[in-house]
Design a protein around this motif. Sequence first.
Motif, mmCIF file in Angstrom:
data_model
loop_
_atom_site.group_PDB
_atom_site.id
_atom_site.type_symbol
_atom_site.label_atom_id
_atom_site.label_comp_id
_atom_site.label_asym_id
_atom_site.label_seq_id
_atom_site.Cartn_x
_atom_site.Cartn_y
_atom_site.Cartn_z
ATOM 1 N N GLU A 155 0.829 -1.200 0.000
ATOM 2 C CA GLU A 155 0.000 0.000 0.000
ATOM 3 C C GLU A 155 0.865 1.253 0.000
ATOM 4 O O GLU A 155 0.560 2.243 -0.656
ATOM 5 N N ARG A 158 3.950 1.522 -1.209
ATOM 6 C CA ARG A 158 4.592 1.665 -2.520
ATOM 7 C C ARG A 158 3.615 2.172 -3.565
ATOM 8 O O ARG A 158 3.986 2.935 -4.450
ATOM 9 N N ASN A 159 2.361 1.760 -3.494
ATOM 10 C CA ASN A 159 1.358 2.136 -4.485
ATOM 11 C C ASN A 159 0.741 3.505 -4.225
ATOM 12 O O ASN A 159 -0.038 3.984 -5.041
ATOM 13 N N ARG A 160 1.065 4.103 -3.112
ATOM 14 C CA ARG A 160 0.520 5.405 -2.778
ATOM 15 C C ARG A 160 1.166 6.445 -3.693
ATOM 16 O O ARG A 160 2.391 6.436 -3.891
#
Length: 142
Positions: free
Chosen positions: A128, A130-132
């Motif tokens: 989560e 990293r994908n933010r």
Amino acid sequence: MPITAKLDEFGKPAWIALIILGFMAWWPLGLSVLAFTIWSGRMGCGYYGGQERWQHKIERMQGKMDWMRSRMSGGPWSYAPSSGNRAFDDYRADTFRRLEEEQREFREFLERLRLAKDKTEFDQFMAERRNRPPPDANQPQS
């Protein structure tokens, strides 16, 4: 001092008496007191406690088994008392060894399970993170 704190000092019997008196006075009052005691966990039922409750029970059982083991194998009695039947004594000793081995394996399994759960939660957190989307440096601060 609030009434709930005063009743908590007396414990469950006081709450049970209040529930009974509530039902005797007016049934919705008794029902509401009953719902409050269950919801707040004062009766030790419902979902209150959840996983910690079972963990506590397992730890208590483990403590009792350790105490029994120390009583049977410690002090001047370094062996379990004989029943007078050698075959039964051998069977009992073998059963105790097998149960202790199963208990050790189960503890190791629970530890691996906890570790896997922690790792899964951490991996999910990192994914989560990293994908933010990164904060834009071009946007004005307000």
